[in-house]
Design a protein around this motif. Structure first.
Motif, PDB file in Angstrom:
ATOM      1  N   GLY A 127     -12.074  -4.003  -0.631  1.00  0.00           N
ATOM      2  CA  GLY A 127     -11.140  -3.059   0.893  1.00  0.00           C
ATOM      3  C   GLY A 127     -11.718  -2.897   1.832  1.00  0.00           C
ATOM      4  N   ASN A 225      -6.463   1.188   1.979  1.00  0.00           N
ATOM      5  CA  ASN A 225      -5.758  -0.002   2.642  1.00  0.00           C
ATOM      6  C   ASN A 225      -4.585  -0.059   1.793  1.00  0.00           C
ATOM      7  N   TYR A 288      -4.019  -4.061  -2.439  1.00  0.00           N
ATOM      8  CA  TYR A 288      -6.339  -4.027  -2.198  1.00  0.00           C
ATOM      9  C   TYR A 288      -6.225  -5.586  -2.496  1.00  0.00           C
ATOM     10  N   SER A 289      -7.941  -6.076  -2.131  1.00  0.00           N
ATOM     11  CA  SER A 289      -7.793  -7.116  -1.765  1.00  0.00           C
ATOM     12  C   SER A 289      -8.398  -7.615  -3.613  1.00  0.00           C
ATOM     13  N   VAL A 309      -3.632  -5.573   4.053  1.00  0.00           N
ATOM     14  CA  VAL A 309      -4.085  -6.425   2.183  1.00  0.00           C
ATOM     15  C   VAL A 309      -5.295  -7.621   2.664  1.00  0.00           C
TER      16      VAL A 309
END
Length: 342
Positions: A127, A225, A288-289, A309
């Motif tokens: 992120g 994020n 989050y990614s 994201v």
């Protein structure tokens, strides 16, 4: 006498730490970083009971692992700390034969310089650290860049992470330098710039900074994020800004520290977290990614297309991943203490 001895042995047996095959797992992870549902489902499927402990900084995690030496089976350091702990022989190598889901990970997130061939770590989430702004209170034009944080009207309205690397990244990027800067002269320049920012900070929080934003205690926050995503879901007027001068990108990884006792359980949990459906659930709830390529098909459209994201490639190109900076970290830490205490 025999009864007393048997009783003593029984007490010692109860006090003995769990061992491999015990059906238990000790996870040491960032606060609010894994959904309860994921842990509960894992226990339901495997019978392995997960004991969860939290930390709010890499420094706290590192110090505890360095001091205690055992007690945890999985930790979740950021990439620079994976590199540090690998160099200091604090991690156990992973048994890839027990990680059948490893192939689900996107190639760009594996075989990184901090851990070639992922000998000791698996990417968990990635992120950014950028700027969340309450536009309902400040308007849309009040904060659009890193330099806007130094505006006089930000005094007493600002939240920063309780983390020297993330805070120094603000000054370094504002000055046009890398956030992995090691030049002492440039670090002193960043320190001098931060001296005028730190007195304006109302809250330092790396635990749950969204709370101060949502309560109105602060109107601007330099946050991860995922925190911004959750805050934005509750209050759409809290927006997330990726500064033109750049921002921090990070990746947190799953590792087994030396001293871990439940190795089989640890590998079972690691493999479970790499399942696409599980990785998608984590990304959806935490904001989050995920580095799991196959998980993208399981993500709801509103998450997959949310720029908080998953920023566009153009935006992500302005970000810079934190890397291991070696002995220079001592300079950061020394300046950090001065900033917080002077």
């Amino acid at each position: 006498m025999k009864k007393t001895l048997l009783a003593l042995l029984f007490v010692m047996l109860l006090a003995t730490p769990s061992i491999a095959g015990s059906g238990e797992l000790y996870l040491y992870i960032w606060s609010e970083y894994i959904p309860d549902e994921v842990v509960q489902n894992f226990t339901r499927e495997t019978g392995i009971k997960v004991h969860l402990s939290n930390y709010d900084s890499n420094e706290a995690m590192y110090a505890k692992i360095k001091l205690a030496g055992d007690g945890y089976d999985i930790i979740v350091p950021s990439s620079d700390y994976v590199g540090l702990m690998r160099r200091q022989d604090m991690l156990l190598p992973l048994d890839k034969s027990k990680l059948s889901n490893f192939g689900n990970l996107a190639p760009k997130f594996v075989n990184q310089s901090f851990d070639p061939d992922n000998t000791y770590s698996l990417p968990y989430m990635w992120g950014s650290t950028a700027i969340a702004v309450n536009t309902g209170m400040l308007g849309t034009g009040a904060v659009n860049s890193i330099d806007d944080l130094w505006k006089p009207e930000m005094d007493g309205r600002l939240l920063l992470p309780n983390d020297p690397r993330d805070v120094f990244a603000l000054a370094l990027k504002s000055l046009g330098y890398s956030l992995n800067e090691t030049d002492p002269a440039r670090l002193e320049e960043a320190y001098q710039k931060l001296k005028s920012l730190i007195p304006m900070v109302r809250v330092f929080d790396s635990d749950s900074p969204k709370q101060a934003l949502l309560s109105g205690e602060v109107l601007v926050g330099v946050v991860w994020n995922g925190e911004a995503y959750i805050a934005n879901q509750e209050n759409p007027e809290i927006t997330y800004i990726y500064p033109e001068k750049g921002f921090s990108l990070w990746m947190d990884s799953l590792c087994i520290p030396k001293g871990a006792k439940n190795i089989e359980e640890a590998h079972a949990f690691l493999n479970y977290l790499m399942r696409p459906d599980v990785a998608a659930l984590i990304s959806t709830e935490m904001g989050y990614s995920t580095p799991n390529a196959k998980a993208l098909d399981f993500l709801p459209e509103e998450v997959r297309n949310n720029p908080i994201v998953y920023p566009s490639e153009e935006v992500a190109a302005r970000g810079e991943f934190q890397d291991y900076i070696g002995e220079a970290m001592k300079i950061y830490d020394a300046y950090w203490v001065k900033l917080k205490t002077d």
